[in-house]
Design an enzyme around this catalytic site. Structure first.
Site, PDB file in Angstrom:
ATOM      1  N   ALA A 269       0.868  -1.178   0.000  1.00 21.00           N
ATOM      2  CA  ALA A 269       0.000   0.000   0.000  1.00 21.00           C
ATOM      3  C   ALA A 269       0.906   1.229   0.000  1.00 21.00           C
ATOM      4  O   ALA A 269       1.745   1.387   0.893  1.00 21.00           O
ATOM      5  CB  ALA A 269      -0.903   0.005   1.229  1.00 21.00           C
TER       6      ALA A 269
ATOM      7  N   VAL B 232       4.344  -1.220   3.535  1.00 21.42           N
ATOM      8  CA  VAL B 232       4.235   0.207   3.213  1.00 21.42           C
ATOM      9  C   VAL B 232       5.184   0.546   2.068  1.00 21.42           C
ATOM     10  O   VAL B 232       6.393   0.318   2.142  1.00 21.42           O
ATOM     11  CB  VAL B 232       4.565   1.068   4.451  1.00 21.42           C
ATOM     12  CG1 VAL B 232       4.488   2.557   4.093  1.00 21.42           C
ATOM     13  CG2 VAL B 232       3.622   0.741   5.593  1.00 21.42           C
ATOM     14  N   LYS B 233       4.617   1.095   1.019  1.00 25.09           N
ATOM     15  CA  LYS B 233       5.378   1.399  -0.189  1.00 25.09           C
ATOM     16  C   LYS B 233       5.768   2.876  -0.190  1.00 25.09           C
ATOM     17  O   LYS B 233       4.921   3.762  -0.037  1.00 25.09           O
ATOM     18  CB  LYS B 233       4.500   1.074  -1.405  1.00 25.09           C
ATOM     19  CG  LYS B 233       5.219   0.743  -2.686  1.00 25.09           C
ATOM     20  CD  LYS B 233       4.188   0.228  -3.693  1.00 25.09           C
ATOM     21  CE  LYS B 233       4.804  -0.106  -5.024  1.00 25.09           C
ATOM     22  NZ  LYS B 233       3.755  -0.493  -5.996  1.00 25.09           N
ATOM     23  N   VAL B 234       7.069   3.140  -0.364  1.00 27.98           N
ATOM     24  CA  VAL B 234       7.580   4.512  -0.403  1.00 27.98           C
ATOM     25  C   VAL B 234       8.515   4.652  -1.596  1.00 27.98           C
ATOM     26  O   VAL B 234       9.071   3.660  -2.080  1.00 27.98           O
ATOM     27  CB  VAL B 234       8.323   4.889   0.901  1.00 27.98           C
ATOM     28  CG1 VAL B 234       7.405   4.755   2.105  1.00 27.98           C
ATOM     29  CG2 VAL B 234       9.577   4.036   1.086  1.00 27.98           C
TER      30      VAL B 234
END
Length: 215
Positions: free
Chosen positions: A57, A83-85
């Site tokens: 996400a 968590v996608k950054v």
């Protein structure tokens, strides 16, 4: 090598999961936006009921503080949320802090091995090199996978998984596996194409014709 589906379409995920080959799902703001009227949190939560594996996400903040805040929120939605950054210095700040919080991250939009090395040192769980987009620049995208794989193999402290992204064809899947990727994330149409071959269709037709002829 694990196979992930790159989509936010629940029907596609449900179908691919029924094949027994799906290990996870990657999403991004564009994919979420394509599902008209879809609520982000609800979509991720629904995906978690269909696939028992990592679900990426993506944050939309540009600063590390904002990414950390979003990441902490996303991580509460389901234990499988990653968590996608982005591959930026602000992204590294988020990866470092979220890792200390025990939250796994996927560093996306990676286009060179230096980004992959720094992301791993910051504590990324997954790095996502975009092979198709690198191909678009006239450079072989799969070479990037090979470089990252070699760098990671030479440092036994690095546990980051290589996720081959921007997959354009079934050949990209095979080349990713050969190059050392741990994961390939694919559009649904590429997964469908992977199980298609004219000789398979011809063989089935011949078998059925022979079976009918014996009766």
């Amino acid at each position: 090598m694990q196979i992930f589906l790159d989509t936010a379409n629940l029907d596609e995920i449900r179908e691919a999961a029924s094949w027994g080959i799906l290990s996870g799902v990657t999403t991004n703001p564009t994919l979420i936006a394509r599902e008209k009227g879809a609520d982000f949190k609800s979509t991720i939560s629904e995906i978690a009921t269909l696939v028992d594996g990592p679900i990426s996400a993506e944050t939309v903040s540009l600063d590390g503080e904002g990414m950390i805040k979003e990441g902490r929120e996303f991580a509460q939605w389901h234990p499988n949320v990653i968590v996608k950054v982005p591959s930026t210095t602000e992204g590294l700040k988020a990866v470092y802090q979220l890792a200390k919080d025990g939250i796994r991250t996927n560093v996306t939009l990676c286009f060179n091995a230096a980004q992959a090395l720094l992301a791993a040192r910051a504590g990324a769980f997954i790095i996502s090199p975009f092979v198709g987009r690198v191909d678009d620049t006239g450079v072989e995208g799969m070479q990037l996978i090979r470089e990252i794989a070699q760098i990671y193999r030479q440092d036994d402290q690095i546990k980051t998984q290589i996720l081959s992204a921007s997959i354009r064809s079934p050949r990209h899947i095979i080349d990713s596996a050969l190059a050392g990727a741990h994961i390939a994330t694919c559009p649904f149409k590429v997964l469908q194409q992977s199980m298609k071959h004219p000789l398979t269709d011809k063989g089935i037709e011949q078998f059925l014709a022979d079976w009918k002829a014996r009766q």
